[in-house]
Design a protein around this motif. Structure first.
Motif, PDB file in Angstrom:
ATOM      1  N   VAL A  40       0.823  -1.208   0.000  1.00 45.75           N
ATOM      2  CA  VAL A  40       0.000   0.000   0.000  1.00 45.75           C
ATOM      3  C   VAL A  40       0.858   1.259   0.000  1.00 45.75           C
ATOM      4  N   LEU A  41       2.147   1.089   0.283  1.00 44.14           N
ATOM      5  CA  LEU A  41       3.050   2.229   0.336  1.00 44.14           C
ATOM      6  C   LEU A  41       4.439   1.774  -0.060  1.00 44.14           C
ATOM      7  N   MET A  42       5.066   2.497  -0.968  1.00 47.42           N
ATOM      8  CA  MET A  42       6.438   2.153  -1.332  1.00 47.42           C
ATOM      9  C   MET A  42       7.376   2.693  -0.246  1.00 47.42           C
ATOM     10  N   ALA A  43       8.359   1.891   0.111  1.00 44.80           N
ATOM     11  CA  ALA A  43       9.290   2.290   1.171  1.00 44.80           C
ATOM     12  C   ALA A  43      10.034   3.585   0.853  1.00 44.80           C
ATOM     13  N   PRO A  44      10.454   3.844  -0.404  1.00 45.88           N
ATOM     14  CA  PRO A  44      11.155   5.098  -0.690  1.00 45.88           C
ATOM     15  C   PRO A  44      10.312   6.346  -0.458  1.00 45.88           C
ATOM     16  N   ALA A  45       9.005   6.196  -0.224  1.00 44.40           N
ATOM     17  CA  ALA A  45       8.178   7.359   0.089  1.00 44.40           C
ATOM     18  C   ALA A  45       8.664   8.038   1.370  1.00 44.40           C
ATOM     19  N   GLY A  46       9.216   7.254   2.280  1.00 42.70           N
ATOM     20  CA  GLY A  46       9.761   7.835   3.506  1.00 42.70           C
ATOM     21  C   GLY A  46      10.921   8.755   3.216  1.00 42.70           C
ATOM     22  N   ALA A  47      11.773   8.350   2.270  1.00 43.86           N
ATOM     23  CA  ALA A  47      12.905   9.211   1.901  1.00 43.86           C
ATOM     24  C   ALA A  47      12.419  10.465   1.185  1.00 43.86           C
ATOM     25  N   SER A  48      11.395  10.320   0.359  1.00 47.07           N
ATOM     26  CA  SER A  48      10.816  11.494  -0.304  1.00 47.07           C
ATOM     27  C   SER A  48      10.247  12.461   0.722  1.00 47.07           C
ATOM     28  N   ALA A  49       9.640  11.927   1.772  1.00 49.55           N
ATOM     29  CA  ALA A  49       9.062  12.767   2.816  1.00 49.55           C
ATOM     30  C   ALA A  49      10.145  13.552   3.555  1.00 49.55           C
ATOM     31  N   VAL A  50      11.312  12.949   3.762  1.00 46.54           N
ATOM     32  CA  VAL A  50      12.412  13.655   4.432  1.00 46.54           C
ATOM     33  C   VAL A  50      12.795  14.897   3.631  1.00 46.54           C
ATOM     34  N   LEU A  51      12.938  14.721   2.324  1.00 44.75           N
ATOM     35  CA  LEU A  51      13.295  15.850   1.475  1.00 44.75           C
ATOM     36  C   LEU A  51      12.185  16.893   1.441  1.00 44.75           C
ATOM     37  N   LEU A  52      10.954  16.433   1.252  1.00 44.95           N
ATOM     38  CA  LEU A  52       9.817  17.337   1.096  1.00 44.95           C
ATOM     39  C   LEU A  52       9.566  18.190   2.334  1.00 44.95           C
ATOM     40  N   PHE A  53       9.691  17.592   3.512  1.00 42.11           N
ATOM     41  CA  PHE A  53       9.329  18.318   4.729  1.00 42.11           C
ATOM     42  C   PHE A  53      10.533  18.880   5.488  1.00 42.11           C
ATOM     43  N   ALA A  54      11.713  18.275   5.336  1.00 40.51           N
ATOM     44  CA  ALA A  54      12.892  18.750   6.067  1.00 40.51           C
ATOM     45  C   ALA A  54      13.687  19.788   5.290  1.00 40.51           C
ATOM     46  N   ILE A  55      13.778  19.656   3.968  1.00 40.71           N
ATOM     47  CA  ILE A  55      14.520  20.630   3.155  1.00 40.71           C
ATOM     48  C   ILE A  55      13.694  20.984   1.914  1.00 40.71           C
ATOM     49  N   PRO A  56      12.536  21.630   2.114  1.00 37.58           N
ATOM     50  CA  PRO A  56      11.633  21.907   0.993  1.00 37.58           C
ATOM     51  C   PRO A  56      12.201  22.855  -0.057  1.00 37.58           C
ATOM     52  N   ALA A  57      13.281  23.567   0.257  1.00 37.26           N
ATOM     53  CA  ALA A  57      13.878  24.463  -0.736  1.00 37.26           C
ATOM     54  C   ALA A  57      14.831  23.735  -1.672  1.00 37.26           C
ATOM     55  N   SER A  58      15.148  22.476  -1.376  1.00 34.13           N
ATOM     56  CA  SER A  58      16.078  21.721  -2.209  1.00 34.13           C
ATOM     57  C   SER A  58      15.498  21.508  -3.606  1.00 34.13           C
ATOM     58  N   PRO A  59      16.333  21.638  -4.651  1.00 34.56           N
ATOM     59  CA  PRO A  59      15.847  21.329  -6.006  1.00 34.56           C
ATOM     60  C   PRO A  59      15.328  19.900  -6.121  1.00 34.56           C
TER      61      PRO A  59
END
Length: 362
Positions: free
Chosen positions: A54-73
Motif C-alpha cells: 500500500v506504500l512504497m518504502a522510498p516514500a519515507g525518503a521522499s518525505a524527508v526531502l519534502l518536509f525537512a529541506i523543501p527548498a532543495s531542487p
C-alpha cells in the motif's frame, strides 16, 4: 568570541545551513501527515489487489526531502512525482530484460539517474524506487508497468499534495521559487547598480567549476546567499551608524490634497527628488517624485505611491539594498503612529560612507 560546541557534541550539530530544532520538529509533523495519508489512500486504492504494497518504502525518503529541506531542487513537485515514476518505469523495464537480479538492480539504479537527469527531476529516492521494481518480488513483477502508477505515482502525488497544503499553512514558499533576477530599471545594457561591484555571476560559475562538486542548492539561491553575506558583513562593520545619525529632520512635505503642479514646483524649488505626503497630524501617507507627477492633472493623493520606511534606530547601511533598486531614492524615517521623523537620501548614505573609515577585520 564565538560559541563553539563542545567536542563531544560536535556530531549533533545540524549539517544543513539554517537547520534548527524547531524546523526539524515541524518536518516530523509533516512527514507523519504525508506518509500516513499516502499509506491510507494507497490502502483504499489497492483494496482490489492485496498483493501489492500500500506504500512504497522510498516514500519515507521522499518525505524527508519534502518536509525537512523543501527548498532543495530535489524536493520540488516535479522532482518527487517525475523522479519516482520515471525511476519505477526504468526499473520495471530493466527487470524484464535482465534476468540476473544483482546486475539488474545496479543497472536500474544507474539508468534511473540518467533518466531523471535528462528529465530534470533528479530525486534521490528514485534510485531506491528503481531497485524496488527489480527486487520487489512476484507482486511487483505481476503488476508490471502498473506498479509505476500504483503505488509509486499515487504515493508521490499524495505526498506532494500534503506538502503543498502543509507548507502553505506555515506561510512557506512551496514549490520553492528562485529569486527573480535583478534587472536594470532604466532599460540600458548596464548591470543594475547592486551588481556592478563585488562578485558577478561568472565568479559563481568559476567557483563551482573550481570546486568540482555538486551542491544541493539552486544556483540562483546560492548567489542570493552570497550577496546577503556581503550585506551582513557590511552591516556588522558599521552597526553603530543608524538612520537617526543621517536623516534630514527639516523635511519638505506636501499634503495629499495639494495640486500636482504645485507639488512639482515645490520639488524644483528645493532641488529634491521626492516629497513625503503627510496628513494634518504628520503621519506619512505616501511619497511622490517628478516621475509620479509628470503629466498629472489631479491632486497629489491620486498619484502618490507607498514609501520605503525605516525606524530611527535602523542600521543606516541596511538601506543600501532598497536605495540601489533603481526606483527608491529616499527612505522615510518614521516614529510612533507612522509620524514622519526624517528622510535619508542616497546622497546622505554616500556622504556617510565617504567619511567613515573601514572597520578593521576581527
Amino acid at each position: 568570541m564565538t560559541n563553539k560546541p563542545h567536542a563531544s557534541l560536535r556530531f549533533f550539530v545540524p549539517i544543513l545551513a539554517g537547520a534548527t530544532l524547531r524546523e526539524r520538529a515541524v518536518a516530523c509533523v509533516g512527514a507523519l501527515l504525508g506518509v500516513a495519508a499516502a499509506a491510507a489512500i494507497g490502502a483504499a486504492g489497492l483494496g482490489l489487489d492485496p498483493s501489492l504494497p500500500v506504500l512504497m518504502a522510498p516514500a519515507g525518503a521522499s518525505a524527508v526531502l519534502l518536509f525537512a529541506i523543501p527548498a532543495s531542487p530535489m524536493a520540488q513537485p516535479w522532482s518527487i512525482v517525475g523522479g519516482n515514476t520515471i525511476s519505477a518505469l526504468v526499473g520495471i523495464l530493466v527487470a524484464s530484460l535482465v534476468p540476473d537480479v544483482a546486475l539488474a538492480a545496479g543497472l536500474a539504479c544507474a539508468l534511473a539517474i540518467i533518466a531523471m537527469t535528462l528529465a530534470r527531476c533528479l530525486h534521490p529516492p528514485g534510485g531506491a524506487v528503481a531497485v524496488t521494481a527489480v527486487i520487489g518480488g512476484p507482486a511487483v513483477a505481476a503488476a508490471g508497468y502498473g506498479f509505476a502508477l500504483t503505488p509509486v505515482a499515487l504515493d508521490s502525488v499524495v505526498l506532494v499534495a500534503i506538502g503543498l497544503v502543509f507548507h502553505r499553512l506555515l506561510g512557506r514558499s512551496y514549490p520553492h521559487r528562485a529569486p527573480a533576477p535583478v534587472t536594470n530599471t532604466v532599460g540600458t545594457a548596464d548591470p543594475p547598480p547592486s551588481q556592478r561591484t563585488g562578485f558577478r555571476a561568472e565568479d559563481v560559475d568559476a567557483a563551482l567549476a573550481r570546486l568540482g562538486e555538486t551542491f544541493d542548492i539552486d544556483r540562483s539561491d546560492l548567489e542570493q546567499v552570497l550577496r546577503e553575506v556581503e550585506r551582513q558583513a557590511l552591516l556588522r562593520t558599521h552597526a553603530d551608524l543608524t538612520c537617526a545619525d543621517l536623516m534630514s529632520r527639516d523635511v519638505v512635505t506636501v499634503a495629499p490634497g495639494a495640486d500636482a503642479a504645485a507639488a512639482t514646483a515645490l520639488l524644483l524649488r528645493h532641488g529634491v527628488r521626492v516629497l513625503p505626503v503627510v496628513d494634518g497630524d504628520g503621519r506619512i501617507l505616501g511619497i511622490v517624485g517628478l516621475r509620479d507627477l509628470a503629466g498629472a492633472s489631479t491632486c497629489v493623493g491620486d498619484v502618490m505611491r507607498p514609501p520605503a520606511t525605516a525606524a530611527a534606530t535602523t542600521p543606516a547601511l541596511s538601506l543600501i539594498e532598497a536605495m540601489t533598486d533603481g526606483r527608491t531614492h529616499a527612505v522615510v524615517v518614521t516614529g510612533p503612529q507612522e509620524r514622519l521623523l526624517g528622510l535619508v537620501t542616497q546622497t546622505d548614505l554616500l556622504a556617510a560612507l565617504a567619511r567613515r573609515p573601514q572597520a578593521p577585520a576581527t
